[in-house]
Motif scaffolding. Sequence first.
Motif, short mmCIF file in Angstrom:
data_model
loop_
_atom_site.label_atom_id
_atom_site.label_comp_id
_atom_site.label_asym_id
_atom_site.label_seq_id
_atom_site.Cartn_x
_atom_site.Cartn_y
_atom_site.Cartn_z
N SER A 86 8.77 9.71 0.89
CA SER A 86 9.56 8.61 0.33
C SER A 86 8.79 7.30 0.41
O SER A 86 8.88 6.46 -0.50
CB SER A 86 10.89 8.48 1.07
OG SER A 86 11.69 9.64 0.87
N GLU A 87 8.05 7.11 1.50
CA GLU A 87 7.22 5.91 1.63
C GLU A 87 6.14 5.87 0.54
O GLU A 87 5.86 4.82 -0.04
CB GLU A 87 6.58 5.85 3.02
CG GLU A 87 5.87 4.55 3.33
CD GLU A 87 6.81 3.35 3.37
OE1 GLU A 87 6.42 2.28 2.86
OE2 GLU A 87 7.94 3.51 3.90
N LEU A 88 5.55 7.03 0.27
CA LEU A 88 4.55 7.09 -0.79
C LEU A 88 5.18 6.79 -2.14
O LEU A 88 4.61 6.07 -2.96
CB LEU A 88 3.89 8.47 -0.80
CG LEU A 88 2.88 8.71 -1.93
CD1 LEU A 88 1.71 7.74 -1.83
CD2 LEU A 88 2.38 10.16 -1.91
N ARG A 89 6.36 7.32 -2.35
CA ARG A 89 7.07 7.05 -3.61
C ARG A 89 7.34 5.55 -3.77
O ARG A 89 7.14 4.99 -4.85
CB ARG A 89 8.38 7.83 -3.63
CG ARG A 89 9.29 7.47 -4.79
CD ARG A 89 10.57 8.27 -4.73
NE ARG A 89 11.54 7.80 -5.72
CZ ARG A 89 12.73 8.37 -5.92
NH1 ARG A 89 13.10 9.43 -5.21
NH2 ARG A 89 13.55 7.87 -6.82
N THR A 90 7.76 4.91 -2.70
CA THR A 90 8.02 3.47 -2.74
C THR A 90 6.75 2.70 -3.09
O THR A 90 6.77 1.75 -3.89
CB THR A 90 8.57 2.99 -1.39
OG1 THR A 90 9.78 3.69 -1.10
CG2 THR A 90 8.85 1.50 -1.42
N LEU A 91 5.62 3.12 -2.49
CA LEU A 91 4.35 2.47 -2.77
C LEU A 91 3.99 2.58 -4.26
O LEU A 91 3.62 1.59 -4.90
CB LEU A 91 3.25 3.10 -1.92
CG LEU A 91 1.81 2.69 -2.26
CD1 LEU A 91 1.59 1.21 -1.96
CD2 LEU A 91 0.79 3.55 -1.50
N LEU A 92 4.12 3.78 -4.80
CA LEU A 92 3.72 3.99 -6.20
C LEU A 92 4.68 3.29 -7.16
O LEU A 92 4.26 2.72 -8.17
CB LEU A 92 3.67 5.49 -6.50
CG LEU A 92 2.66 6.31 -5.68
CD1 LEU A 92 2.72 7.76 -6.06
CD2 LEU A 92 1.24 5.76 -5.84
N GLU A 93 5.96 3.33 -6.85
CA GLU A 93 6.95 2.69 -7.72
C GLU A 93 6.77 1.17 -7.76
O GLU A 93 7.10 0.53 -8.77
CB GLU A 93 8.37 3.01 -7.25
CG GLU A 93 8.82 4.42 -7.57
CD GLU A 93 10.22 4.67 -7.07
OE1 GLU A 93 10.70 3.91 -6.20
OE2 GLU A 93 10.85 5.63 -7.54
N SER A 94 6.26 0.62 -6.70
CA SER A 94 6.12 -0.84 -6.62
C SER A 94 5.13 -1.38 -7.65
O SER A 94 5.21 -2.53 -8.06
CB SER A 94 5.67 -1.26 -5.22
OG SER A 94 4.33 -0.83 -4.97
N GLY A 95 4.19 -0.52 -8.07
CA GLY A 95 3.19 -0.97 -9.03
C GLY A 95 2.13 -1.86 -8.44
O GLY A 95 1.30 -2.42 -9.18
N VAL A 96 2.11 -2.02 -7.11
CA VAL A 96 1.10 -2.86 -6.47
C VAL A 96 -0.30 -2.28 -6.69
O VAL A 96 -1.24 -3.00 -7.02
CB VAL A 96 1.40 -3.00 -4.96
CG1 VAL A 96 0.24 -3.69 -4.25
CG2 VAL A 96 2.69 -3.75 -4.74
N CYS A 97 -0.43 -0.96 -6.52
CA CYS A 97 -1.72 -0.30 -6.66
C CYS A 97 -1.85 0.26 -8.08
O CYS A 97 -1.13 1.20 -8.44
CB CYS A 97 -1.87 0.83 -5.65
SG CYS A 97 -1.69 0.30 -3.93
#
Length: 500
Positions: A86-97
């Motif tokens: 879920s943490e990885l999903r949050t990271l990817l959804e954020s669009g930061v990277c």
Amino acid sequence: DDMGWLGYFIGKSQCLRALSINYLPDGEEARAFLEGIARSQSIRHIGIIYLTNDEFTSTVRALHSLSQLEELDIIDNNSVGPDGWSELRTLLESGVCQLNQLRLDGNIYIGNAGRGILSNGLRGIGSSLKILVLTNIFIGSEGLLALVPGLTNCTGLEKLDLSCNEFSLAAAGLASLSDVLQSDEVNLKRLDLCDCHINDEGLQAFTQGAAIHCKRLDLRKNESITTTGLSYLSNSIRSDSCRVETLHLQHIPVGVEDDGLEILALGLADNKSVRSLYLDDLDDGISVTSAGWIAFSKALCDTSSVNNTYLSNHTIELSWDDDYYDVDEDEDIDESRVLVYSRLNKQHPQYAARCKILMSHRHLNMAPFLQWKMKFLPLAVAWFERAKPCTTLTIYEGDYDHDLSRRVLDESDEAFESRALTAMYEFVRGMPMEVMKRRRELIVSASYDKKIARIEEENKIALEQRDRKNLQLEEEIARLKIENKRLSGIVEAVRKNVGF
């Protein structure tokens, strides 16, 4: 302490481009190390391997500030639970990277949380993603269906690797993938589906979209594919819109049997895009007979006519799983020809068509070219000049062992010149015969012209006679009308005289 200092220098470094993490200590050292990573402005590649759930979650959380991150590899993290994913999903959804590469390999317990990564995380990455590797993560049919909507946003994706997943019941997901591949927004160049348990139904579902858009297609180790599935693949690569250049079919048993080779040959005969076809090595036990080799030989060099030879496949190269296969002249002659044609296509593609014509047609029939008359003669002379290097070309049995070689044409310069002069002589000799044939056609035509002229003259006379008769009839009718009018006047006068 050491990890804390390492984190400090990582955060300060302007040169560090790649970092792999496969261990984290407990407590303050790990926190200091991850804080250093979070401050980095230079890291472009992060690899996360073999971490526990807590380690993985903390590491991913530190990546939220790495806007410059381009590549993220997550490999064999089988202890990670739902909160980590879920943490990885949050990271990817954020669009930061804005990642160029995302690799999830061997994370077999990714589970339902992984479907959220596929469906929503890819939307967050968007068009920057070029390479997506989702191998051996057990996503299955539901995971594939979740993946497809996210791919629609990945318009820059060039490579998609889904190898080692379970797609035996994923026909619906594969069909959905095919639809996405056929859209104008996707420009996928490479699709790897090695060892995915794909069957005939699954192959039928996605092969059309894959053939139209992918330059490399890997279907190795899908042993459930039969001749029925190969027929679907053959029809797709036969299409004029096929873009596949490299096709991997190793460890598909039917692909190296007579029926399989015959079906593949049908598709390759008209294909102009496939450059390399990889099959299993031809050790003892492979059940290919003359029937299979003849079918493939015809696809590479159809000897039925010079024109059909010219239109054969001069681009494809056959490669075996062991990357080397010796041509034994004592073995089946059709097998030897296939291997020679294949190596000729690879090693001398600019001469392949001319060499095959010279190899297959000792006598060139010039009759079809007589219709061009003498203007064809310079073209024929120029063709033989361009084909002359074929007498000196050599093909090598292996890519690296130049000791094993053979000449393409076992023909001396004198024999080649004799062949060229013979063709020119037959063409020139055929010209008078063509003139005489044309003369006979003109004589026949003239005879028909005389008959037509006579018939037309007879028709003209008949029409004139008809017109004269019609004129005479009209004159007689006019005379009779006048006579009738005169007689009517006499009758009327008589009636008045007699008192009627």
